[in-house]
Design an enzyme around this catalytic site. Structure first.
Site, PDB file in Angstrom:
ATOM      1  N   ASN A   7     -51.634 -17.109 100.909  1.00 38.45           N
ATOM      2  CA  ASN A   7     -50.193 -16.864 101.076  1.00 38.45           C
ATOM      3  C   ASN A   7     -49.965 -16.679 102.580  1.00 38.45           C
ATOM      4  O   ASN A   7     -50.252 -15.625 103.135  1.00 38.45           O
ATOM      5  CB  ASN A   7     -49.815 -15.609 100.289  1.00 38.45           C
ATOM      6  CG  ASN A   7     -48.334 -15.296 100.362  1.00 38.45           C
ATOM      7  OD1 ASN A   7     -47.590 -15.915 101.125  1.00 38.45           O
ATOM      8  ND2 ASN A   7     -47.907 -14.322  99.585  1.00 38.45           N
ATOM      9  N   ARG A  91     -49.298 -20.482  98.164  1.00 35.33           N
ATOM     10  CA  ARG A  91     -47.950 -20.077  97.776  1.00 35.33           C
ATOM     11  C   ARG A  91     -46.952 -20.717  98.746  1.00 35.33           C
ATOM     12  O   ARG A  91     -47.098 -20.607  99.951  1.00 35.33           O
ATOM     13  CB  ARG A  91     -47.818 -18.559  97.867  1.00 35.33           C
ATOM     14  CG  ARG A  91     -46.430 -18.121  97.502  1.00 35.33           C
ATOM     15  CD  ARG A  91     -46.110 -16.772  98.042  1.00 35.33           C
ATOM     16  NE  ARG A  91     -44.734 -16.454  97.670  1.00 35.33           N
ATOM     17  CZ  ARG A  91     -44.032 -15.516  98.258  1.00 35.33           C
ATOM     18  NH1 ARG A  91     -44.539 -14.805  99.218  1.00 35.33           N
ATOM     19  NH2 ARG A  91     -42.803 -15.291  97.889  1.00 35.33           N
ATOM     20  N   HIS A 180     -39.177 -15.704  93.507  1.00 38.13           N
ATOM     21  CA  HIS A 180     -40.076 -14.873  92.691  1.00 38.13           C
ATOM     22  C   HIS A 180     -40.413 -15.528  91.351  1.00 38.13           C
ATOM     23  O   HIS A 180     -40.711 -14.831  90.365  1.00 38.13           O
ATOM     24  CB  HIS A 180     -39.453 -13.485  92.374  1.00 38.13           C
ATOM     25  CG  HIS A 180     -39.147 -12.643  93.559  1.00 38.13           C
ATOM     26  ND1 HIS A 180     -37.962 -11.952  93.688  1.00 38.13           N
ATOM     27  CD2 HIS A 180     -39.843 -12.383  94.682  1.00 38.13           C
ATOM     28  CE1 HIS A 180     -37.958 -11.286  94.827  1.00 38.13           C
ATOM     29  NE2 HIS A 180     -39.086 -11.544  95.465  1.00 38.13           N
ATOM     30  N   ARG A 241     -31.854  -6.126 102.569  1.00 36.74           N
ATOM     31  CA  ARG A 241     -30.853  -7.176 102.344  1.00 36.74           C
ATOM     32  C   ARG A 241     -29.656  -6.612 101.588  1.00 36.74           C
ATOM     33  O   ARG A 241     -29.822  -5.770 100.699  1.00 36.74           O
ATOM     34  CB  ARG A 241     -31.443  -8.335 101.543  1.00 36.74           C
ATOM     35  CG  ARG A 241     -32.546  -9.079 102.264  1.00 36.74           C
ATOM     36  CD  ARG A 241     -32.850 -10.394 101.542  1.00 36.74           C
ATOM     37  NE  ARG A 241     -34.064 -10.998 102.054  1.00 36.74           N
ATOM     38  CZ  ARG A 241     -35.189 -11.116 101.342  1.00 36.74           C
ATOM     39  NH1 ARG A 241     -35.241 -10.715 100.094  1.00 36.74           N
ATOM     40  NH2 ARG A 241     -36.251 -11.668 101.903  1.00 36.74           N
ATOM     41  N   GLU A 385     -48.855 -12.441  91.010  1.00 35.27           N
ATOM     42  CA  GLU A 385     -48.483 -13.789  91.454  1.00 35.27           C
ATOM     43  C   GLU A 385     -49.706 -14.605  91.866  1.00 35.27           C
ATOM     44  O   GLU A 385     -49.754 -15.813  91.666  1.00 35.27           O
ATOM     45  CB  GLU A 385     -47.479 -13.668  92.604  1.00 35.27           C
ATOM     46  CG  GLU A 385     -46.139 -13.129  92.125  1.00 35.27           C
ATOM     47  CD  GLU A 385     -45.260 -12.550  93.222  1.00 35.27           C
ATOM     48  OE1 GLU A 385     -45.524 -11.414  93.666  1.00 35.27           O
ATOM     49  OE2 GLU A 385     -44.313 -13.226  93.645  1.00 35.27           O
TER      50      GLU A 385
END
Ligand code: ADP
Length: 401
Positions: A7, A91, A180, A241, A385
């Protein structure tokens, strides 16, 4: 088969090495501060001491070489030779509409990921750096790309289009993509397995809430709707965010404060959310500490976060015309009993009832937190993940033989 999962971020590279015979993790680690004066490699071989090494690592090719050195190191290694790695899974955040599932890395696939730089300027370029670096270090090993967006490609047009001039979709691919995806996919499968019920029979809402956060409404095992949009900014209030707001706020503030596009982007992505409202932290642990201490700004940040999350759950229950299962996952979802408690406390109209004692348990395993009377199963499922990436990598490589 041994699969290395990578990743890559702009200045970091996370890795996990899997033995897919039993899906065990042989080693994992992280290279940080790539391209800065002193980079840090943290390597954790399973069952052995973690090691940290500081050196100069200017780009991803050197980072991967150092990781491979550690994996075959006499003292800290877990492999006799790099040749034992039979596939690499990467990823990649944005797969646009081109990638509806994971894919083998080919020149065409790389060109397509590059075409998507526009849609994910912060995420896709480092992924390409990671892929190129892995190819240089392991030229004969098949590489696979696994996308955050792919699971959401099942959304219907009425769900993924924004009600703005259609030419913007045709010309610039402006639409909802969602993120996601590997996590929502994984926890929905584990949930059905845990409940011992067919996935196709379950209307599910999966809440992946960490630093970033998104909700997905899942029907027939497929993503029906999801809260992140063209970018990860839409949807829930997050650590830094804003999530949803009136789009006119953007132009209004740009005008009043004379902000550039990059400044307003930075304001909404890095200086909003929990951080902006609490005025002190984007980390839910600090926010809940502040809540307990009665600190007013942290309390307001918590209440806004919980309220917005709950509104999304309500809207997805409407989107699905009911809900059988709610899953909490990721940093906040797996660890914050108080977030789960407060959200569920106000979902009694859906028949949600959680057991306060079960909600407090921390096991690192999939578990039920709803009481036997609850009409909705409420589960906490640790996401994984990397395992999804490793499994998909194995599948794609075997299929391509
Ligand atoms: P990312 O979105 O970066 O992958 P994670 O899913 O790992 O992040 O979530 C990280 C966040 O999880 C932290 O910033 C923190 O807000 C939250 N978190 C972790 N542990 C706890 C805890 N015990 N209680 C509340 N929040 C927690």
């Amino acid at each position: 088969m041994k699969v290395l999962v990578i990743n890559a971020g702009s200045s970091s590279l996370k890795y996990q090495l899997y033995d897919m015979n039993d899906e065990s993790v042989l080693a994992k680690g992280l290279v940080e501060r790539i391209g800065m004066d002193s980079s840090i490699l943290t390597h954790k071989p399973t069952g052995k001491e973690e090691v940290t090494e500081v050196s100069e690592i200017l780009e991803h090719t050197t980072a991967i070489r150092k990781v491979l050195d550690k994996l075959v190191d006499k003292e800290h290694g877990v492999l006799n030779s790099v040749d034992e790695i039979q596939a690499v899974g990467h990823r990649v955040v944005h797969g646009g509409e081109a990638f509806k599932s994971s894919a083998l890395v080919t020149p065409e696939a790389k060109a397509e990921i590059r075409r998507l730089f526009d849609l994910a300027p912060l995420h896709n370029p480092p992924a390409i750096s990671g892929i190129t670096a892995a190819e240089k270090n392991m030229p004969n090993v098949p590489q696979v790309v696994v996308f955050d967006t792919a699971f959401h490609q099942t959304m219907d047009e009425k769900v993924f289009l924004y009600p703005i001039p259609k030419v913007l979709y045709k010309k610039h691919h402006v639409r909802r993509y969602g993120m996601h995806g590997t996590s929502h996919y994984y926890v929905s499968r584990v949930a059905a397995e845990y409940l011992n019920r067919p996935l196709e029979d379950l209307k599910m809402i999966t809440c992946h809430i960490g630093n970033g956060g998104s909700l997905t409404a899942i029907k027939d095992g497929k993503s029906f709707d999801t809260s992140m949009g063209l970018t990860p900014l839409e949807g829930l209030m997050m650590g830094t965010r804003s999530g949803d707001l009136d789009p006119a706020v953007v132009t209004f503030v740009m005008n009043k404060e004379e902000l550039t596009i990059s400044e307003v982007n930075s304001m909404l992505n890095k200086h909003s959310g929990l951080l902006a409202i609490s005025g002190s932290s984007s980390d839910m642990r600090d926010i809940t500490d502040g809540l307990e201490a009665g600190e007013p700004n942290a309390t307001l940040a918590f209440e806004m976060y919980e309220y917005r999350l709950r509104k999304y759950i309500g809207s997805y229950a409407a989107a699905l015309n009911g809900v059988d299962v709610i899953v909490f996952t990721a940093g906040v979802g797996e660890n914050s009993a108080v977030v789960r408690e407060k959200v569920c406390e106000n979902l009694t109209y859906l028949g949600v009832e959680i057991d306060p004692e079960l909600n407090k348990i921390r096991s690192g395993e999939p578990r039920r937190i709803s009481s036997p009377n609850s009409k909705v199963e409420v589960l906490v499922i640790p996401t994984n993940e990397e395992l999804v990436i490793a499994r998909d990598t194995l599948r794609i490589v075997e299929e391509s033989k």
